[in-house]
Design a protein around this motif. Sequence first.
Motif, PDB file in Angstrom:
ATOM      1  N   PRO A 203       0.802  -1.233   0.000  1.00 22.36           N
ATOM      2  CA  PRO A 203       0.000   0.000   0.000  1.00 22.36           C
ATOM      3  C   PRO A 203       0.836   1.286   0.000  1.00 22.36           C
ATOM      4  O   PRO A 203       1.870   1.369   0.671  1.00 22.36           O
ATOM      5  CB  PRO A 203      -0.803  -0.114   1.293  1.00 22.36           C
ATOM      6  CG  PRO A 203      -0.104  -1.100   2.116  1.00 22.36           C
ATOM      7  CD  PRO A 203       0.644  -2.017   1.212  1.00 22.36           C
ATOM      8  N   LEU A 204       0.321   2.224  -0.805  1.00 26.92           N
ATOM      9  CA  LEU A 204       0.854   3.600  -0.788  1.00 26.92           C
ATOM     10  C   LEU A 204      -0.018   4.441   0.132  1.00 26.92           C
ATOM     11  O   LEU A 204       0.445   5.269   0.893  1.00 26.92           O
ATOM     12  CB  LEU A 204       0.788   4.193  -2.202  1.00 26.92           C
ATOM     13  CG  LEU A 204       1.882   3.741  -3.172  1.00 26.92           C
ATOM     14  CD1 LEU A 204       1.389   3.825  -4.595  1.00 26.92           C
ATOM     15  CD2 LEU A 204       3.127   4.585  -2.974  1.00 26.92           C
ATOM     16  N   ASP A 205      -1.341   4.209  -0.006  1.00 25.68           N
ATOM     17  CA  ASP A 205      -2.308   4.846   0.887  1.00 25.68           C
ATOM     18  C   ASP A 205      -3.505   3.910   0.982  1.00 25.68           C
ATOM     19  O   ASP A 205      -3.379   2.714   0.648  1.00 25.68           O
ATOM     20  CB  ASP A 205      -2.651   6.276   0.410  1.00 25.68           C
ATOM     21  CG  ASP A 205      -3.375   6.290  -0.926  1.00 25.68           C
ATOM     22  OD1 ASP A 205      -3.876   5.220  -1.352  1.00 25.68           O
ATOM     23  OD2 ASP A 205      -3.465   7.357  -1.560  1.00 25.68           O
ATOM     24  N   ALA A 206      -4.647   4.428   1.388  1.00 19.10           N
ATOM     25  CA  ALA A 206      -5.793   3.536   1.618  1.00 19.10           C
ATOM     26  C   ALA A 206      -6.288   2.865   0.334  1.00 19.10           C
ATOM     27  O   ALA A 206      -6.937   1.811   0.402  1.00 19.10           O
ATOM     28  CB  ALA A 206      -6.932   4.319   2.266  1.00 19.10           C
ATOM     29  N   VAL A 207      -6.012   3.430  -0.836  1.00 20.31           N
ATOM     30  CA  VAL A 207      -6.546   2.845  -2.072  1.00 20.31           C
ATOM     31  C   VAL A 207      -5.476   2.483  -3.108  1.00 20.31           C
ATOM     32  O   VAL A 207      -5.728   1.691  -4.008  1.00 20.31           O
ATOM     33  CB  VAL A 207      -7.566   3.798  -2.745  1.00 20.31           C
ATOM     34  CG1 VAL A 207      -8.804   3.962  -1.888  1.00 20.31           C
ATOM     35  CG2 VAL A 207      -6.950   5.140  -3.083  1.00 20.31           C
ATOM     36  N   ARG A 208      -4.304   3.082  -2.988  1.00 19.68           N
ATOM     37  CA  ARG A 208      -3.279   2.837  -4.015  1.00 19.68           C
ATOM     38  C   ARG A 208      -2.238   1.844  -3.498  1.00 19.68           C
ATOM     39  O   ARG A 208      -1.942   1.793  -2.306  1.00 19.68           O
ATOM     40  CB  ARG A 208      -2.595   4.158  -4.395  1.00 19.68           C
ATOM     41  CG  ARG A 208      -3.556   5.214  -4.908  1.00 19.68           C
ATOM     42  CD  ARG A 208      -2.808   6.490  -5.222  1.00 19.68           C
ATOM     43  NE  ARG A 208      -3.708   7.519  -5.729  1.00 19.68           N
ATOM     44  CZ  ARG A 208      -4.283   8.453  -4.968  1.00 19.68           C
ATOM     45  NH1 ARG A 208      -4.082   8.492  -3.666  1.00 19.68           N
ATOM     46  NH2 ARG A 208      -5.076   9.360  -5.517  1.00 19.68           N
ATOM     47  N   PHE A 209      -1.683   1.102  -4.448  1.00 22.89           N
ATOM     48  CA  PHE A 209      -0.651   0.137  -4.042  1.00 22.89           C
ATOM     49  C   PHE A 209       0.342  -0.090  -5.163  1.00 22.89           C
ATOM     50  O   PHE A 209       0.084   0.241  -6.323  1.00 22.89           O
ATOM     51  CB  PHE A 209      -1.291  -1.193  -3.619  1.00 22.89           C
ATOM     52  CG  PHE A 209      -2.090  -1.872  -4.711  1.00 22.89           C
ATOM     53  CD1 PHE A 209      -3.469  -1.704  -4.790  1.00 22.89           C
ATOM     54  CD2 PHE A 209      -1.469  -2.682  -5.669  1.00 22.89           C
ATOM     55  CE1 PHE A 209      -4.214  -2.321  -5.790  1.00 22.89           C
ATOM     56  CE2 PHE A 209      -2.206  -3.303  -6.665  1.00 22.89           C
ATOM     57  CZ  PHE A 209      -3.584  -3.112  -6.721  1.00 22.89           C
TER      58      PHE A 209
END
Length: 410
Positions: A203-209
């Motif tokens: 994960p980069l943030d809650a939605v991106r990876f």
Amino acid sequence: MAMLKGRRVVLGVTGSIAAYKSALLVRELVKAGAKVRVVMTPGAQEFITPLTLGTLSGHPVHSELTQDRNAGTWTDHVELGLWGDVILVAPATAHTLSGMVEGRGDNLLLTVLLSAKCPVVVAPAMDRDMFTHEATQANLQALEKRGVHVIEPGEGELASGLEGKGRLAEPERIREELTAWFTERSPLLGRHALITVGPTHEPLDAVRFIGNRSSGRQGVAIALELAQRGMTVDLIAGPIEIEVDHPGIRRVNVETALEMEAAAQSALLNRAPDVIIGTAAVADVRPTSPTSEKTAKTNLPSSISLTENPDILQGLNEAAPPSCYKVGFALAHDDGLEAALRKLEQKKCDLVVLNSLADKGAGFGHTTNQVRFVHGPNRIDSFDLKSKQEVAVDLAEVIQSQLSERPTLS
Ligand SMILES: Cc1cc2nc3c(=O)[nH]c(=O)nc-3n(C[C@H](O)[C@H](O)[C@H](O)COP(=O)(O)O)c2cc1C
């Protein structure tokens, strides 16, 4: 008995007077933990109702090729054939046996038998003279030659009043023979595999990876092939879309490389594997500081700091007992042989399965694969382009021969 637990049995019931015994047979199979779906010929329905077998099996009974003429719906014989781990035709009439030999498809059961990929077992039941008739005996021999297993009928008083061979084997004996037959076909029974599969999502943030395009198909095909041969499998699966339904496979779903490592190490501690297979395409790196909320487009960083992920397979191979057989996978964009040989050494593998993006139809996303088995610099086996199932069979053969020389570890 445990051998039947979770096994998918398509039970074909045909028009014999012994069809009433199929009710007891369904009970025997269900009690032993099998999942049973019944297919009846039109002839069988003269002897026993679909309602009885549907109730006992817990699934609707299939008997017609078409379902609703007005709606244009049909019974999916291909799906039924592919669902089963085995098709058991019991009782099998002389008529159905001859239809099987000829490859006829004039009822649902015969079409299921024609489209099935799984093994077939028949339990003939008929009058003595029908059973000893040259035609019936020739049909049984022809079926046996094709790999169909025949459960011999019993001897005694027959419904016709004649004495002799032809009685359907008792349901309990059919269940026992089926169990023995499954056991015989499970050369890796008592052995255990640990397999990682799929990509990881970092994960980069809650939605991106950060992730990759690994579908998990090859690893799942291997897990299923080994489970079919009797192995229990711990399948540590990254985010993949494939359903895996086999009683021998215990699946743990994970997202990230760290989760995959933890789950795989814990599985290894729980039960020593006889074979470890690292098919997962683990992300090499993860964002150092992922945020738990979605970052707004206007706040996206211009660069991302990355941290190297652990080498999961190497860690597992180091923690595993020395006699565990260790298999790694390598996907190269070029020939890749040198890298595969390096991987073999670095990750302490006994075998690296190498596939190259340079080969058409190989690698991520495809249903096919072209591989080389790299055992060492002097032993490299090259294969043609094959389905991933066929590659799984090739690998299972190697594993089977390797394990035959090693002690059982769990
Ligand atoms: C009362 C009765 C009992 C029968 N029992 C048998 C039997 O035990 N075995 C057999 O092969 N055929 C038996 N038959 C003949 C089959 O029902 C017939 O060959 C039928 O076409 C079988 O169709 P199926 O195999 O598609 O179910 C019997 C027929 C009747 C009327």
